[in-house]
Design an enzyme around this catalytic site. Structure first.
Site, PDB file in Angstrom:
ATOM      1  N   ASP A 165       0.875  -1.167   0.000  1.00 32.37           N
ATOM      2  CA  ASP A 165       0.000   0.000   0.000  1.00 32.37           C
ATOM      3  C   ASP A 165       0.918   1.225   0.000  1.00 32.37           C
ATOM      4  O   ASP A 165       2.130   1.126   0.235  1.00 32.37           O
ATOM      5  CB  ASP A 165      -0.938  -0.005   1.213  1.00 32.37           C
TER       6      ASP A 165
HETATM    7  C1  BGC Z   1      -5.020   3.338   0.084  1.00 28.58           C
HETATM    8  C2  BGC Z   1      -5.110   2.382  -1.089  1.00 28.58           C
HETATM    9  C3  BGC Z   1      -4.948   3.148  -2.375  1.00 28.58           C
HETATM   10  C4  BGC Z   1      -3.620   3.880  -2.342  1.00 28.58           C
HETATM   11  C5  BGC Z   1      -3.349   4.687  -3.594  1.00 28.58           C
HETATM   12  C6  BGC Z   1      -3.783   4.206   0.038  1.00 28.58           C
HETATM   13  O1  BGC Z   1      -3.838   5.201   0.989  1.00 28.58           O
HETATM   14  O2  BGC Z   1      -5.047   2.616   1.297  1.00 28.58           O
HETATM   15  O3  BGC Z   1      -6.350   1.714  -1.069  1.00 28.58           O
HETATM   16  O4  BGC Z   1      -5.036   2.272  -3.470  1.00 28.58           O
HETATM   17  O5  BGC Z   1      -3.616   4.781  -1.243  1.00 28.58           O
HETATM   18  O6  BGC Z   1      -4.201   5.775  -3.659  1.00 28.58           O
END
Ligand code: BGC
Length: 766
Positions: free
Chosen positions: A228
């Site tokens: 993530d």
């Molecule tokens: C989120 C993800 C997301 C990523 C990119 C993170 O903060 O938890 O679900 O895909 O950001 O935006």
């Protein structure tokens, strides 16, 4: 021409190049090298959010169809529909040169307080897994990768980058890993996103057992694991554990760390090569997949978003109103076509159609319910009643105007719901109440006109203290860009509602499964509810709920009969007949639950095992077959450290909700309960249960009083030589252990001595 494999490509790279390749190059792209094109990764999950690679903000994306978020897709219980939505998202992604869509999110909703529940499918692991798998199949059918997230146990926003989800192994396996297991094994996603949090103290991104042992070795995942965004804590540990790609753009400092770790021997170059190879493989898979030739049709996609939204709407309640003695009493829904309608609530005009945070899509257009209803009815009055936004508070003038507008309408359509700032990525809720200003207004309007339909907009369940007072209640979730039209479709009866609750609506927060353990303390959150998540909890505790899991009404009625069950070697088949017993066509969501009265493990009364949607004309009947793979009957045995299926009689329940069981039957299941060898650690009870030893030992218990017998049964046989006067020597014990495969006579003598001496001691003592 010989094909160049990812390993060949990696083989030509320097350590520095490989170290660079396993980190992203911008917010949304992977690193480009000769013969390795950069891949664009876009949120996700309910539409494509394509931003400039240098733009890490939420705003500013290219417009794309905003489909209903996962909370709504879950409520359709319709995997075919979810797959079509996935395919449309995939097509839009492909057209925008997106290589991977960052979704779906299939974390299990253990508490309604999780601020990101709108991005997740259900409180039920099977429903989450099946809808998630359908979305992945759809997205990938367009030649674009999906990224199932957030693996695993990222079930709260509070301290999501540091908290440890402390989960016992059975719960982890049966509940929290389960939706991911369904998605990985049924739909083979190209990528998986490892979550921010720790599980039992270890960052998931550094957990080799989860990222490699479970995901790859057990489930056969062969794609790429990405972090993530800004989730990586220790890059070297993460590479060793199997986290291939660090996102977004960790930069030169990370490259230095990796190179240094290889030089010092802390990290094996093979680990880096493996991760780099997977980045190369993904990049080439994206490059080599043929782009579909047809341009996507945004009008068709809007229509699909509207269809999905309409099927997600749950009709919670639709009681007859009017003179209760007279035959004229009838439900308010569907609305009479000539009704004089008063629409109350700002949310009818300013829809809340998706949640806040990284999943926000810029829609191609936006339907609101007020405009849609105005087109449907000759006489529509509107009063906003309350304001939305951070400064919204009591507004007496707005409220008074709404009460006046509503007082003489044939029917009041009251739009209530959570404002944007009530639930969002990055923070959890602290209560499940609607804004008091809305509830107060609702009560005031009810006082002047009880002919009210309440339409809700919320990304996770809210408390409904007024549920018994309003004749009709519609759960409208967050429905995406076409939600406004979909609401009108259902209220008018153009679409007969078939959505079902994918999460229980409790009476109060204190009744919910994780109430005492959310969001944890000291950076730990205990999953103390164990396997009793969602509806399993309310059933096991026999708690009354406002509306149960799986509930949802229709404008027609359905009859169930003719249940049969049959087992084949790898599945249980449950068959029944569903009949549309009403006057209009409708769709029924048939649910099959399984349970057991006797079990070696704690079980909820019923677990959702299968579901299906059937569409029927009035009077039409159809046989419906639901199948449960044998593997789904297994529980995680902590003792065996393996999946185990208990054999014997299982209860099969089929119904229209978890608390509206229409048919009950049984199935005989062949178990694979482990036959454990008798060891010094086995109790006498286990010796008795052993197929070879049992019949011999059982005889020795004859005549023993109940209390002595119970105590004796609990003693590990290895302790017997050390029980005074047991008369059992260590040699005899060894014989007992060794003889389970023969020498029945000697075994009987040893067992009889053990138990007999215990009985004597007990009698002597009393
Ligand atoms: C989120 C993800 C997301 C990523 C990119 C993170 O903060 O938890 O679900 O895909 O950001 O935006």
């Amino acid at each position: 021409m010989t094909s160049v494999t990812p390993a060949d490509v990696v083989g030509r790279l320097t350590i520095e190049q490989k170290a660079r390749l396993v980190g992203g190059a911008s917010y949304w792209t992977t690193t480009e090298l000769p013969d390795v094109p950069a891949a664009y990764l876009a949120d996700g999950p309910h539409g494509v959010r394509r931003l400039d690679p240098a733009n890490g903000a939420v705003a500013g994306a290219e417009p794309a169809t905003c489909f209903p978020p996962a909370v709504a897709l879950g409520a359709t219980f319709d995997t075919a529909l979810a797959e079509r939505v996935g395919a449309a998202i995939g097509a839009e992604a492909r057209e925008r040169d997106v290589g991977v869509v960052l979704g779906p999110g299939v974390n299990v909703k253990r508490s309604p307080l999780c601020g990101r529940n709108f991005e997740y499918v259900s409180e039920d692991p099977l429903l989450g897994g099946r809808i998630g798998a359908a979305l992945v199949r759809g997205i990938q059918s367009a030649g674009v990768g999906a990224c199932v997230k957030h693996f695993v146990a990222n079930d709260q926003e509070t301290e999501r980058l540091r908290v440890s989800a402390d989960i016992d192994e059975r719960t982890l396996r049966e509940v929290h890993l389960r939706p991911f297991q369904h998605v990985v094994t049924e739909a083979r996603p190209w990528t998986v996103m490892s979550s921010y949090n720790r599980v039992n103290g270890t960052y998931v991104g550094e957990d080799a057992r989860l990222l490699t042992g479970v995901l790859r070795d057990e489930w056969g995942f062969d794609g790429l694991v990405m972090s993530d965004w800004v989730a990586v804590h220790d890059r070297v540990a993460a590479l060793r554990a199997g986290l291939d790609l660090e996102m977004p753009a960790p930069g030169e400092a990370r490259v230095g760390q990796i190179v240094e770790a290889i030089r010092s021997g802390e990290l094996a170059e093979d680990d880096l090569d493996r991760a780099a190879g997977r980045v190369v493989a993904l990049s080439r898979k994206i490059r080599d997949t043929t782009t579909p030739s047809d341009a996507t049709d945004l009008v068709d996609h809007h229509d699909l978003a509207r269809e999905a939204a309409a099927h997600a709407i749950v009709l919670l309640r639709n009681e007859p109103v009017g003179d209760t003695d007279a035959d004229t009493a009838a439900p308010l829904l569907p609305l009479a076509s000539n009704a004089r309608v008063a629409v109350v609530g700002e949310l009818a005009r300013t829809p809340r159609y998706q949640g806040a945070g990284s999943s926000q899509v810029v829609p191609t257009r936006l339907d609101d319910a007020l405009t849609a209803l105005t087109a449907d009815f000759p006489d529509v009055a509107f009063a906003p009643g309350y304001a939305l936004g951070p400064d919204a508070g009591d507004d007496t003038a707005l409220a008074a105007e709404a009460v006046a507008e509503a007082s003489d309408a044939d029917v009041v359509l009251f739009f209530a719901g959570l404002p944007d700032d009530a639930e969002a990525e990055g923070r959890d809720r602290t209560h499940i109440d609607l804004p008091p200003v809305q509830v107060d207004l609702l009560e005031s309007v009810l006082d002047v006109n009880p002919r009210m339909v309440v339409v809700l907009s919320n990304g996770s369940v809210v408390r409904l203290p007024f549920a018994d007072r309003v004749p009709a209640l519609v759960e409208g979730w967050l429905l995406g860009q076409a939600g406004g039209s979909a609401v009108a479709d259902v209220l008018t009866g153009r679409v007969n509602p078939s959505g079902r609750l994918s999460e229980t609506i409790p009476h109060r927060l204190a009744d919910t499964p994780a109430y005492l353990d959310f969001p944890g303390e000291g950076l730990h959150v205990r999953y103390a509810e164990g396997v009793f998540v969602g509806h399993r909890w309310y059933d096991a505790r026999d708690l009354d709920v406002a509306f149960p899991f799986g509930h949802g009404l229709s404008y027609t009625t359905f009859g169930y009969d003719g249940l049969t069950t049959a087992t084949h070697h790898d599945e249980l088949r449950v068959t029944l007949t569903v009949t549309n017993t009403g006057d209009v066509p409708g769709r029924e969501v048939v649910q099959c639950y399984l349970g057991r009265d006797e079990s070696a493990v704690a079980r909820p009364p019923r677990v959702l095992a299968a579901f299906g949607v059937v569409e029927l004309e009035p009077g039409e009947s159809r046989r419906v077959e639901l199948t449960v793979p044998a593997a789904d009957l297994a529980h995680w045995s902590v003792r065996e450290d393996a999946w185990t299926t208990e054999g014997g009689t299982w209860r099969v329940e089929v119904g229209a909700s978890s608390r509206d069981i229409r048919l009950t039957g049984e199935a005989e299941i062949t178990g694979d309960d482990a036959v454990r060898p008798i060891t010094a650690g086995s109790t006498l009870r286990e010796a008795i249960a052993d197929p070879t030893v049992g019949p011999l030992v059982a005889g020795a218990l004859t005549g023993m009083s109940e209390d002595v017998r119970e105590m004796a049964l609990a003693i590990p046989v290895g302790r017997m030589p050390f029980v005074p006067d047991s008369g059992v020597s260590e040699e005899q014990l060894d014989e007992l252990i060794a003889l389970s495969d023969g020498s029945a006579g000697r075994l009987r003598r040893t067992a009889a001595k053990v138990l007999g001496s215990m009985a004597r001691r007990r009698h002597g003592a009393s």
